[in-house]
Design an enzyme around this catalytic site. Structure first.
Site, PDB file in Angstrom:
ATOM      1  N   CYS A   1      56.644  33.137 -18.224  1.00 37.45           N
ATOM      2  CA  CYS A   1      57.108  33.475 -16.883  1.00 37.45           C
ATOM      3  C   CYS A   1      56.252  32.792 -15.827  1.00 37.45           C
ATOM      4  O   CYS A   1      56.742  32.391 -14.780  1.00 37.45           O
ATOM      5  CB  CYS A   1      57.047  34.974 -16.660  1.00 37.45           C
TER       6      CYS A   1
ATOM      7  N   CYS B   1      55.327  37.613 -18.957  1.00 33.92           N
ATOM      8  CA  CYS B   1      55.129  36.849 -20.171  1.00 33.92           C
ATOM      9  C   CYS B   1      54.488  35.532 -19.785  1.00 33.92           C
ATOM     10  O   CYS B   1      54.544  35.124 -18.631  1.00 33.92           O
ATOM     11  CB  CYS B   1      56.459  36.597 -20.866  1.00 33.92           C
TER      12      CYS B   1
ATOM     13  N   ASP C   1      24.030  13.031  -3.151  1.00 32.19           N
ATOM     14  CA  ASP C   1      24.821  12.582  -4.290  1.00 32.19           C
ATOM     15  C   ASP C   1      26.325  12.836  -4.193  1.00 32.19           C
ATOM     16  O   ASP C   1      27.063  12.482  -5.104  1.00 32.19           O
ATOM     17  CB  ASP C   1      24.326  13.257  -5.587  1.00 32.19           C
TER      18      ASP C   1
ATOM     19  N   ASP D   1      20.813  15.933  -8.728  1.00 33.73           N
ATOM     20  CA  ASP D   1      20.294  17.170  -8.142  1.00 33.73           C
ATOM     21  C   ASP D   1      21.069  17.535  -6.883  1.00 33.73           C
ATOM     22  O   ASP D   1      20.799  18.536  -6.243  1.00 33.73           O
ATOM     23  CB  ASP D   1      18.806  17.055  -7.845  1.00 33.73           C
TER      24      ASP D   1
ATOM     25  N   ASP E   1      20.840  10.852 -12.451  1.00 38.87           N
ATOM     26  CA  ASP E   1      20.034  10.553 -11.291  1.00 38.87           C
ATOM     27  C   ASP E   1      18.578  10.742 -11.733  1.00 38.87           C
ATOM     28  O   ASP E   1      18.317  11.425 -12.712  1.00 38.87           O
ATOM     29  CB  ASP E   1      20.416  11.570 -10.208  1.00 38.87           C
TER      30      ASP E   1
HETATM   31  P1  ADP Z   1      17.129   9.225  -6.287  1.00 40.36           P
HETATM   32  O1  ADP Z   1      18.255   8.321  -6.638  1.00 40.36           O
HETATM   33  O2  ADP Z   1      15.931   8.914  -7.096  1.00 40.36           O
HETATM   34  O3  ADP Z   1      17.487  10.672  -6.335  1.00 40.36           O
HETATM   35  P2  ADP Z   1      17.528   9.045  -3.402  1.00 40.36           P
HETATM   36  O4  ADP Z   1      18.784   8.254  -3.364  1.00 40.36           O
HETATM   37  O5  ADP Z   1      17.599  10.462  -2.996  1.00 40.36           O
HETATM   38  O6  ADP Z   1      16.739   8.899  -4.783  1.00 40.36           O
HETATM   39  O7  ADP Z   1      16.465   8.298  -2.480  1.00 40.36           O
HETATM   40  C1  ADP Z   1      16.113   6.977  -2.773  1.00 40.36           C
HETATM   41  C2  ADP Z   1      14.873   6.559  -2.056  1.00 40.36           C
HETATM   42  O8  ADP Z   1      15.069   6.671  -0.638  1.00 40.36           O
HETATM   43  C3  ADP Z   1      13.685   7.424  -2.359  1.00 40.36           C
HETATM   44  O9  ADP Z   1      13.011   7.003  -3.510  1.00 40.36           O
HETATM   45  C4  ADP Z   1      12.853   7.229  -1.100  1.00 40.36           C
HETATM   46  O10 ADP Z   1      12.144   6.007  -1.194  1.00 40.36           O
HETATM   47  C5  ADP Z   1      13.877   7.085  -0.008  1.00 40.36           C
HETATM   48  N1  ADP Z   1      14.134   8.370   0.665  1.00 40.36           N
HETATM   49  C6  ADP Z   1      15.252   9.118   0.571  1.00 40.36           C
HETATM   50  N2  ADP Z   1      15.156  10.231   1.324  1.00 40.36           N
HETATM   51  C7  ADP Z   1      13.928  10.207   1.862  1.00 40.36           C
HETATM   52  C8  ADP Z   1      13.197  11.093   2.735  1.00 40.36           C
HETATM   53  N3  ADP Z   1      13.702  12.241   3.174  1.00 40.36           N
HETATM   54  N4  ADP Z   1      11.954  10.719   3.098  1.00 40.36           N
HETATM   55  C9  ADP Z   1      11.425   9.569   2.652  1.00 40.36           C
HETATM   56  N5  ADP Z   1      12.049   8.722   1.836  1.00 40.36           N
HETATM   57  C10 ADP Z   1      13.280   9.017   1.454  1.00 40.36           C
HETATM   58 MG    MG Z   2      18.516  12.342  -5.879  1.00 38.16          MG
END
Ligand code: ADP
Ligand code: MG
Length: 703
Positions: free
Chosen positions: A21, A18, A601, A597, A411
């Protein structure tokens, strides 16, 4: 991962008799030292525990559970046998009792009139056949000190009916209770199986070519480069590529995309998709564990032991409600007739049977089954519906959140924009060289920027030249290329490494490159807003939700995109930890969701009240951190999720009102002698059935 997390365990729990339960078993298991977060999901038939000392397995848990519910069985996750719903001894017994009774009554009426004490004996016999199981259960539970359960209530009510001479009514109440239980069980099981089949993506078998012969193997044993055959009507077992044949695939359960897609030689196929019409040969590209379908299953099966608020409330309510009703019944039977003899000119022996009967009716109504049953089932149905729409939701509580969230924080890159950057300009003396450097740095990154740079680069990647790869979140990449430091990222990255360079005035995303401590040049990338973003934002604003954007990108780009989408609050140039703090702050003002995405994050997803990642099944970390995953790349599925969430809550509330309303009404009528046993039985099992059917309507209703 902390050791704590490793001890999270999930078991299958079957044959809970039930709804109440489940609660009892949960409480019993909670008593074991060293166990935390014990939770039973009645709808999913799962038992979740945090086993800190790693001391419990399925059989030891089963022993504990059997102390309060002897019928229950507990299995390890994978080893459940398919459920059969054949008739049990109880069902045959009820039928026998019923047939006996009818035969006897017919004979007694038309052929030969038995004496009254024969009547009584026959009534008792058929009562025992019909209610045997209920009585045994009630007695067993009493011996364990568990008094207030529905079996006990039914036993007292029916035996009580016998004592006041209402034999047929006593038997009928028991009979209807049993019939009601039977239909209720069937309805619950049918619903469960139906929802499960919606979420069941697991392919059972793969046809593998071994020396030109086809052998059936389990998908778990497949390795990359194996060749397999997928026939029409089957699910694709692992991610791979078609090498022969063509077909139409239904990817709806993987990506949420409902239009079938044509696939032919050279196309990638996702596991979990349904092969509609053609036979195809596939070369395996990922093992089962790395494949999409496994990630989806993992997500849904994860320890989502958070019960929705409403569900918690109902469970707590049920705990107090039954004893209170029983208490009132006792007063009604014994005290009220006494009071009446004081007021009116009557005797206790006249009044007592009247009030005893009312009290018995009280008891029949008192089980809160409809509520305890339909609430978790509704959430389960809601989760099933969402998954059909392309949103995986971890728990009922997360589903409930969707419609309660006041502030949605998006984001930018990959969420509102395509993240599908196109390299539009390259500023450097040697353009091929800077692209080569940038691509080598990015070759290990999953960031949308990385993928786009790699797409723009035409040459090959020498992975032996790359060493000491480091992803500086929110800034870029630091790596050793041919033993010298290579930096590829935004201005902050170069500043933090004290490289001298001139900031570009370009409006778009700019990625700087520095090699061996000197500045080489920069690459400009442009992104596009996704088709669905505007729709989603408009919908949310119309619903009076607050909407913000948070991004690691430059303020100018962030402002531009936000403006085009109608978002007013923008937090730009935020490192992942800054994003977390933004959410932390917004949370103090109201329930806050974050939609990202999944790249970089995880901390933000975890901090928010509802962390939603998009198309993020590629990243284990993001999946782990999210409460919900949108399976394709379009944020407008969020609209569906919010609507499904509201619909589910609406049905839950309607069920609560219906069940509680009917109960209180019939209780009231019962107290004043206006309700009979039949009405009482209807208020109990009838309403339960209606509530279960209503819960299932969630799956059918279109938003
Ligand atoms: P968002 O918040 O737009 O998703 P991210 O936090 O992933 O962006 O990244 C912020 C910034 O850091 C990007 O706009 C870029 O300038 C730089 N960055 C992050 N990862 C990379 C990478 N693999 N190569 C070059 N630049 C990067
Ligand atoms: Mg991002």
């Amino acid at each position: 991962m902390s050791t704590n997390e490793l001890m999270k365990k999930t078991f299958e729990i079957r044959d809970i008799d039930c709804a109440n339960c489940a609660l009892k078993i949960e409480n019993e298991i909670k008593k074991v030292k060293g166990l935390k977060n014990v939770s039973i999901d009645f709808a999913k038939q799962k038992l979740y525990i945090d086993d800190i000392d790693n001391q419990m397995d399925a059989s030891s848990l089963e022993k504990i559970a059997k102390k309060v519910e002897s019928s229950v069985s507990i299995y390890d996750k994978e080893q459940v046998i398919s459920e059969k719903h054949s008739w049990t001894l109880n069902h045959y017994s009820v039928l026998t009792g019923f047939v006996l009774l009818v035969l006897y009554l017919v004979i007694d009426q038309f052929i030969y009139s038995f004496k009254e004490n024969v009547d009584l004996i026959m009534f008792i016999i058929s009562y025992l056949f019909i209610g045997g199981k209920v009585i045994l259960k009630a007695l067993r539970n009493i011996s364990k000190g568990q008094v207030f359960d529905e079996h006990f209530l039914m036993m007292i009510a029916t035996i009580g009916a016998f004592f006041i001479g209402e034999y047929i009514e006593g038997i009928a109440v028991m009979l209807f209770y049993q019939i009601g239980e039977y239909f209720q069980d069937r309805a619950v099981n049918k619903s469960r199986n139906h929802i499960k089949s919606l979420m069941d993506l697991k392919p059972s078998v793969a046809h593998k070519f071994i020396d030109d012969e086809i052998k059936d193997v389990s998908p778990e044993t497949l390795k990359p480069q194996d060749i397999i055959l997928v026939k029409p009507g089957e699910k694709i077992p692992v991610d791979g590529k078609i090498i022969e044949g063509q077909t139409t695939l239904d990817q709806s359960s993987v990506t949420g995309e409902s239009t079938p897609i044509e696939k032919t030689k050279g196309h990638e196929v996702l596991s979990g998709s349904l092969n509609i019409n053609g036979s195809i040969k596939i070369v395996v590209e990922k093992t089962y564990q790395d494949s999409t379908v496994y990630k989806i299953i993992e997500f849904v099966e994860q320890n989502a032991n958070k019960k929705a608020k409403t569900e918690q409330f109902i469970t707590r309510f049920a705990k107090y409600y039954t004893p209170i009703v029983v208490g009132i019944a006792v007063l009604l039977a014994f005290l009220v007739p006494y009071i009446i003899t004081l007021i009116r000119d009557t005797t206790y022996s006249i009044e007592f049977p009247i009030y005893l009967k009312r009290a018995l009716i009280f008891l029949v109504i008192s089980c809160p089954c409809a509520l305890v049953l339909s609430v978790p089932l509704s959430y389960y149905a809601g989760i099933g519906k969402a998954s059909k729409q392309g949103i995986l939701v971890k728990s009922g509580s997360d589903l409930e959140q969707f419609s309660k969230i006041e502030h949605f924080v998006f984001d930018k890159t990959g969420t509102l924009t395509k993240g599908d950057f196109i390299v539009t300009k390259v500023f450097a003396e040697d353009k091929d060289y800077i692209l080569k450097l940038a691509s080598h740095a990015e070759s290990n990154s999953n960031h949308p920027i990385a993928l786009s740079i790699l797409r723009a680069y035409k040459g090959s990647i020498e992975s032996k030249d790359i060493n000491g790869y480091e992803e500086v979140f929110g800034k870029g990449i630091k790596v050793m290329y041919q033993n010298k430091t290579l930096l590829v990222g935004n201005d902050k990255l170069l500043e933090s490494e004290n490289i001298e360079f001139k900031k570009s005035e370009d409006m778009h995303t700019v990625i700087y490159v520095a090699y061996d401590h000197s500045y080489i040049g920069y690459i400009v990338l442009e992104d596009e807003i996704k088709m669905s973003s505007k729709n989603t934002i408009d919908f949310l604003l119309k619903q009076n939700k607050k909407v913000s954007m948070v991004t690691g990108d430059k303020t100018s780009i962030a402002q531009d995109i936000a403006h085009r989408l109608g978002i007013k609050d923008v937090y730009a140039e935020q490192l992942p930890d800054d994003k977390r703090q933004v959410i932390e702050k917004l949370k103090t003002k109201g329930l806050t969701a974050f939609i990202g995405d999944g790249v970089n994050d995880a901390p933000v997803l975890m901090t928010s009240n509802l962390g939603i990642s998009m198309g993020a099944l590629g990243s284990d970390l993001a999946v782990e951190a999210s409460d919900a995953v949108i399976m394709n790349d379009e944020s407008d599925l969020l609209i569906d999720a919010i609507e499904t969430s509201s619909l589910t809550r609406k049905v839950v509330i309607q069920n609560i009102i219906l069940a509680a309303g009917t109960k209180f009404l019939v209780l009231g009528l019962g107290a004043f002698g206006l309700a009979n046993m039949w009405l009482a039985i209807f208020a109990d099992v009838g309403i339960s059935l209606i509530a279960v059917i209503h819960a299932m309507s969630i799956l059918k209703q279109r938003n």
